[in-house]
Each structure stands twice: as structure tokens, then as C-alpha cells.
Design a protein around this motif. Structure first.
Motif: not given
Length: 116
Positions: A7-11, A52-64, A113-114
Motif C-alpha cells: 500500500x502507498x498512500x499519497x496526500x 512482473x506480478x507485484x501488486x500495489x494499491x495507491x490510495x489518497x489522504x486529504x492532508x498532511x 479511496x484510490x
């Protein structure tokens, strides 16, 4: 590698003032850092044995503040991750969690959410 996910979570607020490439770079920095930090972990090794089969899920948060709160929750629950602090600005931009079996980790991310 069945069932492993990173899981990767980005602002999401960064995309209002930063170029898309700069936001993506934050996720790349955090992901690279957590994979290096935990390179001897069994799940990281299994995850990178099948590139070749890595699974990542990139999600968002609204703020720092939201990102920091999530990092604190992950730390309290011994979930290994990297909170990326952008320099020289010195603010948190992204979290990358080391790969875990999805069933062990998904509970921490159900409300997010994504990234759009």
C-alpha cells in the motif's frame, strides 16, 4: 507471491499545487525507501522475487495531518512503513508500507479511496 500487496498512500492536496510528476516521485521515494529498509524481510523477498506480478494499491489522504495520523496508527500496530518527509520543505508527503499478505493489512486501509 500470492496475496502480497504494497500500500502507498499519497496526500491528494499536493496535486493542487504540484506537477503530477512531482507527486508520483514522492510515492516512488517512499516505496524505494521501505523496500530497502526491509530488504531482508521474508515478504519483501517474496514480493521482489516475482517482479512482473507485484501488486500495489495507491490510495489518497486529504492532508498532511491525515497522513501523519495514519502513520501513527500504523506504528501503534507495528505495521512497517516509511513516512516520506520531503526536504528541504520538511513535510510529510507519502507513506509506503512494506509488502504484507493482503488479509493481514487491508483492515488499515478500507476507508481510503484510490488516488485520483
Amino acid at each position: 507471491m500470492a496475496g502480497l500487496v504494497q500500500y502507498i498512500i499519497v496526500r491528494s492536496d499536493l496535486s493542487k499545487t504540484w506537477p503530477l510528476g512531482a507527486v508520483i516521485a514522492q510515492a516512488c521515494h517512499a516505496s524505494t525507501a521501505v523496500m530497502h529498509k526491509f530488504r531482508d524481510d521474508e515478504h519483501v523477498r517474496r514480493y521482489t522475487d516475482d517482479l512482473d506480478n507485484m501488486h500495489k494499491c495507491v490510495l489518497e489522504v486529504k492532508s498532511e495531518d491525515d497522513l501523519t495520523a495514519l502513520s501513527n496508527k500504523l506504528s501503534e500496530n507495528s505495521v512497517h512503513h516509511k513516512l516520506w518527509i520531503e526536504q528541504p520543505e520538511n513535510y510529510a508527503t507519502c507513506i509506503a508500507v512494506k509488502p504484507y499478505p493482503k488479509d493481514e493489512i487491508k483492515q488499515y486501509f478500507k476507508k481510503y479511496k484510490l488516488l485520483k
